[in-house]
Scaffold this motif. Sequence first.
Motif, PDB file in Angstrom:
ATOM      1  N   LEU A 261      40.461  71.133  52.917  1.00 35.97           N
ATOM      2  CA  LEU A 261      39.424  71.832  52.155  1.00 35.97           C
ATOM      3  C   LEU A 261      38.259  72.232  53.051  1.00 35.97           C
ATOM      4  O   LEU A 261      37.708  73.327  52.923  1.00 35.97           O
TER       5      LEU A 261
ATOM      6  N   ASP B  52      35.679  68.393  46.837  1.00 38.83           N
ATOM      7  CA  ASP B  52      36.939  68.703  46.182  1.00 38.83           C
ATOM      8  C   ASP B  52      37.067  70.217  46.050  1.00 38.83           C
ATOM      9  O   ASP B  52      36.152  70.963  46.416  1.00 38.83           O
ATOM     10  N   LYS B  53      38.200  70.664  45.548  1.00 37.37           N
ATOM     11  CA  LYS B  53      38.468  72.097  45.478  1.00 37.37           C
ATOM     12  C   LYS B  53      37.442  72.820  44.621  1.00 37.37           C
ATOM     13  O   LYS B  53      36.975  73.920  44.968  1.00 37.37           O
ATOM     14  N   SER B  54      37.062  72.228  43.508  1.00 38.46           N
ATOM     15  CA  SER B  54      36.095  72.854  42.609  1.00 38.46           C
ATOM     16  C   SER B  54      34.754  73.061  43.297  1.00 38.46           C
ATOM     17  O   SER B  54      34.137  74.132  43.175  1.00 38.46           O
TER      18      SER B  54
ATOM     19  N   ASN C  77      34.903  75.865  45.930  1.00 39.85           N
ATOM     20  CA  ASN C  77      34.815  77.187  45.288  1.00 39.85           C
ATOM     21  C   ASN C  77      33.384  77.488  44.842  1.00 39.85           C
ATOM     22  O   ASN C  77      32.922  78.626  44.963  1.00 39.85           O
TER      23      ASN C  77
ATOM     24  N   TYR D  90      37.028  75.966  53.663  1.00 41.11           N
ATOM     25  CA  TYR D  90      35.644  76.379  53.383  1.00 41.11           C
ATOM     26  C   TYR D  90      35.014  77.061  54.595  1.00 41.11           C
ATOM     27  O   TYR D  90      34.391  78.122  54.466  1.00 41.11           O
TER      28      TYR D  90
END
Length: 689
Positions: free
Chosen positions: A381, A324-326, A329, A385
Amino acid sequence: MHYREKFQEENCQMEERFRLSIRRIREIREEETVAPLYRDYFRKMAEFLLQMEHLYQMISDDVFKSYSVEELQIHNHSLYEDILPEHYEESYGNPAYAVKTLGETFGKILSFLYTEIRGEIIFAYEQRLFDMTIINELFLEVYNLFEQEDVTYRQVKDAVYWYISDYSDVMMMYRTREQLDTELDFATSIIMNSDLTDSCYLYQYGEYISENEIQTARFLNTFSEEEIDRMAAIYTEGYREGFEVNGMDISKKKLVNIRYSIGFERMMRAAIKQFRAMGLEPVIYRSAVHSINKRQMIKIGYISTSPNKQYEFDHRCDSAIYLDKSLVNRKLENLKESYEEYAAEAAVFGGPACLEIFGELPFQPVQKTESYTYHKAQEQLEVIYRGKANQIMNRYIKPEERSFTIIAYPMPEIGEQYEEIFCEIVKVNTLDKDMYREIQQHLIDALDQAVEVHVLGKGDNRTDIYVQMHELEDPVHQTNFENCLADVNIPVGEVFTSPKLTGTHGTLHVSEVFLNELGYQDLCLTFEDGMVKDYTCKNFDCEENNQKYIKENVLYNRDTLPIGEFAIGTNTTAYVMAHKYDIVYKLPILIAEKMGPHFAVGDTCYSYCEETTVYNPDGKEIVAKDNECSILRKTEPENAYFNCHTDITIPYEELGSITAVRADGTEIELIRDGRFVLAGTEKLNDAFE
């Protein structure tokens, strides 16, 4: 200092946690606290983890030193037996079987857990107690959840997610360290300190050892030291020449990453000595083990024969559980911190020296609905990445200051004529560069007159594509095509360019091709303004599966990619050799791309190095290094690169013609019916005779 001794302090700190986990795992074998449906799974996993604890201790005590090669072979087979094709249909590693026996709710995620647990084989061999401990603890956490009557998928997924998230910094830091720290010399020690005349050394890695590795090692032992040194020199000198050709100072570099297939240790030992004479120390690491460090089926590092490619294919998208996005990151933050920690080593890293192997039958995977796949947001995503991760790496390991080399040899699986084919490949890898330099210059001189090049298939091949060339402002001193002469890219035999995208259009079709270890039947890509507009193949009965297969493994989950390269392969010697031994579709792209025209989808050949000035042997500067995508690096860097480059070759027998078209419409015919017809290139046809 011995590799294992470096982990003694860390292992001492983890010992208590590890022993506590093992004590609890032992109890599971006799318990009946989970529902009967899941009891067999957890007991088998517990038995495996106890086997890994025993393996860890055996390696620590050097027990295997007393084993015969036959005993080592039996033990190695036992470690991988469960996922070998003959047992895979009833293995929890098979998501289809896991779903069938454990149910749709938990089957897939428990199959993932099984796969992550199998990483302990490697960690036991490398004596990495921390990694074994955190996997044990994940297993116990999931087991505890199943002791509850109302366990939910969300609870199990959360356990996996936080395991990945909480330890991502450690897992990624170690992966970066493996790539830059010469003290992590696990493989280097095996290569340099083992008795390579005794096949027992092959089993020190912990990887699956097949007849390919055994026979390769035995065959290389029939070569003299002089022959081995010459083979290694082709590889190491190609690396050195890569720096020289691109005007870079190799003396500023201290590290070289060596990638190879197990069985080639004699050649790698000679290569290490030659690299050290250049002032370069080896950093050698295996392909990724933890899920967080994997990228589908792509393996970067030293490898052995896969025990089961279908198993690897089934688990290629397991990160869909937690991506996921979290987390993306967090991974990017961890990657930056990792390179910051090893910034000094990154600054003197010269790049990879790769030895590839080929000869396996093209793998035709089975698509399973039970396997994890990315949803649309996760595809995006993953793309984000990869792009940002490359940007981070390039800050510390500057593309314009690094080089590489790559060479390929056959594996015994290629057939009964393996040894003969191997010797033929050695000849192909050492063809006369001077002869090719002159011949390829004739092609370049003709191509530099063109505004576009027309490539047409023949027979059942439906290729019909027009490729737009960059305009040369100063034809006397500039060229569009590079005269490739087997420095970084061995063997010799191609001229290539980064074409203009606008106006490039048509169809690229190949009846059969092998890309990144996957086979494609009737692969067809349609281009509009240089971008993939449509695509299909005939691997599966369902067209949706065909398109999904290409999107995953050629487009890397993007909706489209540009043509990054157009090239004409000139190595007819390799082509004829391939047909003589009927190994055309077993060759790696490294050789196959030299056996006909090819197109690469993805980045250009000069990705991240467009500003580096490059000249051909005739002194002309190569100016066609950008296209409409890569030039965005100056204004929209996030949209400039795709971090992939997949070559697709049309074999000569499927080739009708290649024609250079001038601005006034006149044509220069380069190839007709698979034969070179341009004046000065006819000698390339001698191999066909």
